[in-house]
Write an enzyme that holds these catalytic residues in place. Structure first.
Site, mmCIF file in Angstrom:
data_model
loop_
_atom_site.group_PDB
_atom_site.id
_atom_site.type_symbol
_atom_site.label_atom_id
_atom_site.label_comp_id
_atom_site.label_asym_id
_atom_site.label_seq_id
_atom_site.Cartn_x
_atom_site.Cartn_y
_atom_site.Cartn_z
ATOM 1 N N GLY A 46 -2.317 2.558 6.017
ATOM 2 C CA GLY A 46 -2.831 1.439 7.120
ATOM 3 C C GLY A 46 -2.379 0.162 7.144
ATOM 4 C CE LYS A 47 3.374 0.540 3.536
ATOM 5 N NZ LYS A 47 2.935 1.745 3.982
ATOM 6 N NE ARG A 93 6.179 -3.918 17.127
ATOM 7 C CZ ARG A 93 6.834 -2.819 16.483
ATOM 8 N NH1 ARG A 93 6.287 -2.259 15.476
ATOM 9 N NH2 ARG A 93 8.161 -2.441 17.042
ATOM 10 C CD GLU A 139 16.381 -2.065 16.090
ATOM 11 O OE1 GLU A 139 17.529 -1.595 15.570
ATOM 12 O OE2 GLU A 139 15.919 -1.702 17.097
ATOM 13 N N GLY A 197 1.059 -1.256 -0.063
ATOM 14 C CA GLY A 197 -0.030 0.034 0.107
ATOM 15 C C GLY A 197 0.764 1.355 -0.130
ATOM 16 C CG HIS A 254 5.719 1.639 13.367
ATOM 17 N ND1 HIS A 254 4.730 0.545 12.583
ATOM 18 C CD2 HIS A 254 5.100 3.004 12.646
ATOM 19 C CE1 HIS A 254 4.669 1.286 11.357
ATOM 20 N NE2 HIS A 254 4.637 2.551 11.507
#
Length: 172
Positions: free
Chosen positions: A14-15, A54, A62, A9, A50
Site C-alpha cells: 500500500g506504499k 492518478r 519519466e 514497505g 497506477h
C-alpha cells in the site's frame, strides 16, 4: 532545500497509494516521477493501473536515471520508486560494481535534492531486507545496494513511514 519524506514497505503493502494520497494533501497539482524501465507486458499493465488511479492533476515525468536534471521549482514531487531506480543503476553498472553504483546514486540524489527547487519530495521504496538472505548471489548484491540507498535517503528524510498490509506506520 525540499522537505523529504521516505515511504517504504513490501510489495503490495500500500506504499504507493499512501504516497499518492500524502502528496495530494500537500498539492492539488503534484509531479509524479516514474523511474521504471518498462520491459514486459505484465509490468506495463501495473504501470497502467497506477496511471489510471492518478488523475489529470498530476504532471508525469519519466526519468530512469538522471533525477538531478529535473527542475521542479516549488512543486510537490513523488518519486516512485527508489527500488526500480536502483535497479537501473545495478544493471547498468553490473552486479560486481555495487560500490560504484551506490556512489552514482548518492551523487544523483545529492544533485536532485540540492538543485531541483522542489518544495517537497516524497520517495517510495521497497523494503526487501526483511525476508532473509537469498541463496542467489545477484539478489544478495541487489539487496545490499538497495539497503544502502534506503538508508541514505531515510537518514536525510524529515519524515519516514513503513507500510504494512495497507497501514502506514510513522517511523521518523
Amino acid at each position: 532545500m525540499a522537505k523529504i519524506v521516505y515511504i517504504s514497505g513490501g510489495q503490495r503493502s500500500g506504499k504507493s497509494q499512501f504516497a499518492e494520497e500524502f502528496v495530494l494533501h500537500a498539492s492539488s497539482h503534484p509531479v509524479y516521477v516514474a523511474t521504471a524501465r518498462v520491459l514486459d507486458d505484465d509490468f506495463r499493465e501495473r504501470v497502467r493501473i497506477h496511471q489510471d488511479r492518478r488523475g489529470p492533476q498530476w504532471t508525469n515525468i519519466e526519468e530512469p536515471l538522471y533525477l538531478g536534471r529535473l527542475r521542479l521549482d516549488h512543486r510537490v514531487v513523488l518519486v516512485d520508486c527508489l527500488t526500480l531506480w536502483t535497479t537501473n543503476f545495478f544493471f547498468d553498472k553490473g552486479e560486481d560494481r555495487i560500490e560504484e553504483a551506490f556512489e552514482c546514486i548518492k551523487s544523483e540524489l545529492d544533485i536532485f535534492l540540492q538543485s531541483s527547487g522542489a518544495q517537497m519530495i516524497v520517495f517510495v521504496s521497497n523494503e526487501i531486507g526483511l525476508g532473509g538472505t537469498s541463496p542467489n548471489r545477484m539478489q544478495r548484491k541487489f539487496a545490499d545496494l538497495l539497503g544502502l540507498v534506503n538508508q541514505y535517503v531515510a537518514k536525510q528524510s524529515d519524515e519516514a513511514y513503513l507500510c504494512i498490509s495497507g497501514i502506514p506506520v510513522r517511523i521518523k
